[in-house]
Write an enzyme that holds these catalytic residues in place. Structure first.
Site, PDB file in Angstrom:
ATOM      1  N   ILE A 104       1.020  -1.293   0.079  1.00  5.98           N
ATOM      2  CA  ILE A 104       0.030  -0.066  -0.112  1.00  5.98           C
ATOM      3  C   ILE A 104       0.717   1.171  -0.093  1.00  5.98           C
ATOM      4  O   ILE A 104       2.004   1.209   0.589  1.00  5.98           O
ATOM      5  CB  ILE A 104      -1.106   0.032   1.248  1.00  5.98           C
ATOM      6  N   CYS A 105       0.560   2.424  -0.584  1.00  6.95           N
ATOM      7  CA  CYS A 105       1.151   3.702  -0.445  1.00  6.95           C
ATOM      8  C   CYS A 105       2.444   3.579  -1.047  1.00  6.95           C
ATOM      9  O   CYS A 105       2.780   2.885  -2.170  1.00  6.95           O
ATOM     10  CB  CYS A 105       1.049   4.212   0.784  1.00  6.95           C
ATOM     11  N   GLY A 106       3.680   3.912  -0.547  1.00  2.90           N
ATOM     12  CA  GLY A 106       4.847   4.044  -0.813  1.00  2.90           C
ATOM     13  C   GLY A 106       5.326   2.485  -1.314  1.00  2.90           C
ATOM     14  O   GLY A 106       6.360   2.196  -1.804  1.00  2.90           O
ATOM     15  N   THR A 108       3.891   0.287  -3.094  1.00  2.00           N
ATOM     16  CA  THR A 108       3.840  -0.049  -4.205  1.00  2.00           C
ATOM     17  C   THR A 108       4.884   0.619  -5.186  1.00  2.00           C
ATOM     18  O   THR A 108       5.169   0.029  -5.966  1.00  2.00           O
ATOM     19  CB  THR A 108       2.376   0.816  -4.811  1.00  2.00           C
TER      20      THR A 108
END
Length: 202
Positions: A104-106, A108
């Site tokens: 999730i978020c960073g 990815t």
């Protein structure tokens, strides 16, 4: 479940975005999955919210065959240094072994830099966030709350509930009407969904 499932490994590191994985880990734990935190080393780390976490084990000691899932939360460090690249390499090891990964978020962006999103459908905060990594998977970007492609779940930082939903679907924790009700309760505060979940628990 007749047998105790293998642990879920939650990656932890300095500047960890601590709001992104709570729905997933809380309900996985309730479903019987042991949650094990894995840091760069066994040294304590501090989340972006100031929570001090003592990792259960070092990343080098995490093996796909001992795990049900590897979760990679966001963190400022994903975008400001290469410190977390070993976690993306561990994700490659997991996916190569057929063991699920959820980012999730960073997290990815870390997978994008590692080349793991070039040939898989995925999402993130926004497409240009991942495009800045120079990866080759732009045509596989999906504008959705969370995306599952095979054994990989991805989501953006504002979608911790959808992120959890996809993890539950992948691991079979909730399915069908129950999964839908869980999402509607925690995402939409739907009182009718609460009744469905309570009915299933009785």
């Amino acid at each position: 479940m007749n047998h105790k499932p293998k642990p879920v490994h939650l990656a932890v590191y300095n500047t960890l975005a601590d709001w992104e994985t709570g729905h997933a880990t809380a309900h996985l734990a309730r479903a019987g999955y042991p949650i094990r935190t894995a840091g760069p080393t066994r040294d304590p780390v501090t989340s972006i919210g100031g929570l001090r976490i003592q990792p259960d084990l070092a990343l080098d000691d995490v093996r796909p065959e001992d795990s049900s899932l590897l979760i990679l939360p966001g963190a400022d460090l994903w975008d400001t240094s290469d410190d977390l690249a070993p976690f993306a390499r561990k994700a490659r090891e997991f996916l190569d072994a057929g063991v699920p990964v959820a980012a999730i978020c960073g997290g990815t962006a870390g997978l994008a830099r590692e080349g793991l999103l070039d040939d898989r459908d995925h999402t993130s905060a926004v497409s240009f966030y991942l495009a800045a990594t120079g990866y080759k998977g732009g045509d596989r970007y999906v504008d959705a709350d969370a995306v599952t492609d095979g054994n990989l779940v991805t989501a953006g930082p504002t979608e911790p509930v959808a992120f959890a939903r996809e993890i539950f679907r992948l691991l079979g924790v909730y399915e069908g009407e129950l999964l839908d009700a869980w999402y509607r309760l925690f995402h939409d505060s739907d009182a009718e969904a609460y009744a469905v979940l309570q009915g299933a628990a009785e």
